[in-house]
Motif scaffolding. Structure first.
Motif, PDB file in Angstrom:
ATOM      1  N   ALA A 156       0.807  -1.224   0.000  1.00 18.53           N
ATOM      2  CA  ALA A 156       0.000   0.000   0.000  1.00 18.53           C
ATOM      3  C   ALA A 156       0.840   1.275   0.000  1.00 18.53           C
ATOM      4  CB  ALA A 156      -0.934   0.002   1.216  1.00 18.53           C
ATOM      5  N   ARG A 157       1.955   1.278   0.698  1.00 17.75           N
ATOM      6  CA  ARG A 157       2.707   2.521   0.882  1.00 17.75           C
ATOM      7  C   ARG A 157       4.163   2.414   0.447  1.00 17.75           C
ATOM      8  NH1 ARG A 157       0.673   6.338   4.277  1.00 17.75           N
ATOM      9  NH2 ARG A 157       2.733   6.729   5.097  1.00 17.75           N
ATOM     10  N   GLY A 158       4.520   1.369  -0.270  1.00 17.58           N
ATOM     11  CA  GLY A 158       5.918   1.139  -0.652  1.00 17.58           C
ATOM     12  C   GLY A 158       6.511   2.251  -1.494  1.00 17.58           C
ATOM     13  N   ARG A 159       5.752   2.738  -2.477  1.00 17.84           N
ATOM     14  CA  ARG A 159       6.273   3.793  -3.357  1.00 17.84           C
ATOM     15  C   ARG A 159       6.493   5.088  -2.579  1.00 17.84           C
ATOM     16  NH1 ARG A 159       3.589   3.960  -8.890  1.00 17.84           N
ATOM     17  NH2 ARG A 159       4.882   2.124  -8.978  1.00 17.84           N
ATOM     18  N   SER A 160       5.558   5.418  -1.691  1.00 17.47           N
ATOM     19  CA  SER A 160       5.726   6.652  -0.915  1.00 17.47           C
ATOM     20  C   SER A 160       6.831   6.500   0.133  1.00 17.47           C
ATOM     21  CB  SER A 160       4.407   7.067  -0.261  1.00 17.47           C
ATOM     22  OG  SER A 160       3.949   6.076   0.641  1.00 17.47           O
ATOM     23  N   MET A 161       7.109   5.256   0.568  1.00 14.83           N
ATOM     24  CA  MET A 161       8.230   5.036   1.486  1.00 14.83           C
ATOM     25  C   MET A 161       9.535   5.483   0.845  1.00 14.83           C
ATOM     26  SD  MET A 161       7.593   1.283   3.185  1.00 14.83           S
ATOM     27  CE  MET A 161       9.177   1.193   3.984  1.00 14.83           C
ATOM     28  N   ALA A 162       9.732   5.107  -0.408  1.00 14.29           N
ATOM     29  CA  ALA A 162      10.963   5.475  -1.119  1.00 14.29           C
ATOM     30  C   ALA A 162      11.054   6.987  -1.274  1.00 14.29           C
ATOM     31  CB  ALA A 162      11.002   4.789  -2.473  1.00 14.29           C
ATOM     32  N   GLY A 163       9.936   7.633  -1.581  1.00 17.91           N
ATOM     33  CA  GLY A 163       9.936   9.094  -1.719  1.00 17.91           C
ATOM     34  C   GLY A 163      10.285   9.792  -0.424  1.00 17.91           C
ATOM     35  N   ARG A 164       9.723   9.301   0.686  1.00 18.49           N
ATOM     36  CA  ARG A 164      10.045   9.908   1.990  1.00 18.49           C
ATOM     37  C   ARG A 164      11.500   9.686   2.357  1.00 18.49           C
ATOM     38  NH1 ARG A 164       4.951   8.176   2.769  1.00 18.49           N
ATOM     39  NH2 ARG A 164       5.532   6.163   3.633  1.00 18.49           N
ATOM     40  N   GLN A 165      12.022   8.509   2.022  1.00 20.62           N
ATOM     41  CA  GLN A 165      13.420   8.235   2.333  1.00 20.62           C
ATOM     42  C   GLN A 165      14.342   9.133   1.501  1.00 20.62           C
ATOM     43  OE1 GLN A 165      14.679   4.191   1.681  1.00 20.62           O
ATOM     44  NE2 GLN A 165      16.525   4.470   2.869  1.00 20.62           N
ATOM     45  N   MET A 166      14.035   9.317   0.232  1.00 19.32           N
ATOM     46  CA  MET A 166      14.856  10.185  -0.618  1.00 19.32           C
ATOM     47  C   MET A 166      14.790  11.637  -0.138  1.00 19.32           C
ATOM     48  SD  MET A 166      16.330   8.159  -2.625  1.00 19.32           S
ATOM     49  CE  MET A 166      17.074   9.253  -3.802  1.00 19.32           C
ATOM     50  N   LYS A 167      13.603  12.071   0.299  1.00 23.71           N
ATOM     51  CA  LYS A 167      13.452  13.435   0.816  1.00 23.71           C
ATOM     52  C   LYS A 167      14.283  13.617   2.090  1.00 23.71           C
ATOM     53  CE  LYS A 167       9.984  16.638   2.551  1.00 23.71           C
ATOM     54  NZ  LYS A 167       8.594  16.792   2.980  1.00 23.71           N
ATOM     55  N   ALA A 168      14.253  12.621   2.976  1.00 19.42           N
ATOM     56  CA  ALA A 168      15.022  12.701   4.216  1.00 19.42           C
ATOM     57  C   ALA A 168      16.524  12.731   3.926  1.00 19.42           C
ATOM     58  CB  ALA A 168      14.681  11.525   5.131  1.00 19.42           C
ATOM     59  N   ILE A 169      16.967  11.950   2.953  1.00 15.18           N
ATOM     60  CA  ILE A 169      18.387  11.937   2.587  1.00 15.18           C
ATOM     61  C   ILE A 169      18.802  13.291   2.012  1.00 15.18           C
ATOM     62  CG2 ILE A 169      20.045  10.952   0.945  1.00 15.18           C
ATOM     63  CD1 ILE A 169      18.624   8.255   1.371  1.00 15.18           C
ATOM     64  N   ALA A 170      17.940  13.864   1.163  1.00 15.07           N
ATOM     65  CA  ALA A 170      18.245  15.181   0.577  1.00 15.07           C
ATOM     66  C   ALA A 170      18.318  16.258   1.658  1.00 15.07           C
ATOM     67  CB  ALA A 170      17.189  15.549  -0.462  1.00 15.07           C
ATOM     68  N   GLU A 171      17.394  16.215   2.617  1.00 18.11           N
ATOM     69  CA  GLU A 171      17.424  17.186   3.718  1.00 18.11           C
ATOM     70  C   GLU A 171      18.681  17.019   4.557  1.00 18.11           C
ATOM     71  OE1 GLU A 171      13.786  16.524   5.810  1.00 18.11           O
ATOM     72  OE2 GLU A 171      12.577  17.585   4.315  1.00 18.11           O
ATOM     73  N   GLN A 172      19.071  15.777   4.805  1.00 14.60           N
ATOM     74  CA  GLN A 172      20.274  15.517   5.591  1.00 14.60           C
ATOM     75  C   GLN A 172      21.524  16.013   4.855  1.00 14.60           C
ATOM     76  OE1 GLN A 172      21.042  11.361   6.366  1.00 14.60           O
ATOM     77  NE2 GLN A 172      21.890  11.833   8.370  1.00 14.60           N
ATOM     78  N   GLN A 173      21.584  15.792   3.547  1.00 14.05           N
ATOM     79  CA  GLN A 173      22.731  16.267   2.770  1.00 14.05           C
ATOM     80  C   GLN A 173      22.786  17.788   2.733  1.00 14.05           C
ATOM     81  OE1 GLN A 173      22.257  14.252  -0.981  1.00 14.05           O
ATOM     82  NE2 GLN A 173      23.586  12.558  -0.356  1.00 14.05           N
ATOM     83  N   ALA A 174      21.622  18.441   2.623  1.00  9.41           N
ATOM     84  CA  ALA A 174      21.588  19.908   2.621  1.00  9.41           C
ATOM     85  C   ALA A 174      22.049  20.459   3.965  1.00  9.41           C
ATOM     86  CB  ALA A 174      20.185  20.400   2.304  1.00  9.41           C
ATOM     87  N   ALA A 175      21.607  19.817   5.052  1.00 10.39           N
ATOM     88  CA  ALA A 175      22.040  20.252   6.379  1.00 10.39           C
ATOM     89  C   ALA A 175      23.547  20.054   6.546  1.00 10.39           C
ATOM     90  CB  ALA A 175      21.279  19.486   7.456  1.00 10.39           C
ATOM     91  N   GLN A 176      24.062  18.958   6.004  1.00  8.50           N
ATOM     92  CA  GLN A 176      25.502  18.701   6.100  1.00  8.50           C
ATOM     93  C   GLN A 176      26.278  19.745   5.302  1.00  8.50           C
ATOM     94  OE1 GLN A 176      26.691  14.901   4.519  1.00  8.50           O
ATOM     95  NE2 GLN A 176      28.705  15.002   5.459  1.00  8.50           N
TER      96      GLN A 176
END
Length: 131
Positions: free
Chosen positions: A67-87
């Motif tokens: 049910a939510r697998g595709r949105s899981m990947a999107g949330r994970q990519m968003k979190a990684i991008a935010e973490q890289q921007a903060a770094q």
């Protein structure tokens, strides 16, 4: 001779099931962390998914992935991008902006004029800026 062969296959079978068990636990925890890390899902939605994941863990995880697998990947990519921007922001903050040698020398001259550094320190900063 037969017992050694049986023991080997028993160990191989147990190793296989151990691998399956660890993999299933990793999937279950990933679903659980994604569930509580999703800011868009309402509290009731989280409660419903949590009940399903707790009381029927493996089936619940499978349904969650479908049910939510595709949105899981999107949330994970968003979190990684935010973490890289903060770094990157942190690195730029710590390293400071790269300035021209003339700017560095004028900053050092201002420090010398204010009395914050002495002539020897000014000469050292000037030599570093010129290098």
């Amino acid at each position: 001779m037969g017992s050694i062969s049986t023991n080997f296959w028993d160990i191989l079978l147990w190793s296989f099931w151990f691998f399956i068990w660890i993999s299933a636990l990793m999937v279950w925890f990933r679903c659980l962390f994604d569930l509580f890390g999703d800011p868009d899902l309402s509290g009731w939605g989280k409660a419903g998914w949590a009940i399903l994941l707790i009381f029927v863990p493996w089936l619940g995880a499978l349904i969650y992935l479908i049910a939510r697998g595709r949105s899981m990947a999107g949330r994970q990519m968003k979190a990684i991008a935010e973490q890289q921007a903060a770094q990157q922001d942190y690195i730029q903050q710590v390293a400071g902006k790269s300035t021209s040698p003339a700017s560095q020398i004028s900053d050092a001259k201002a420090l010398l004029d204010s009395g914050a550094i002495n002539q020897a320190e000014f000469d050292s900063l000037k030599a570093k800026a010129m290098a």
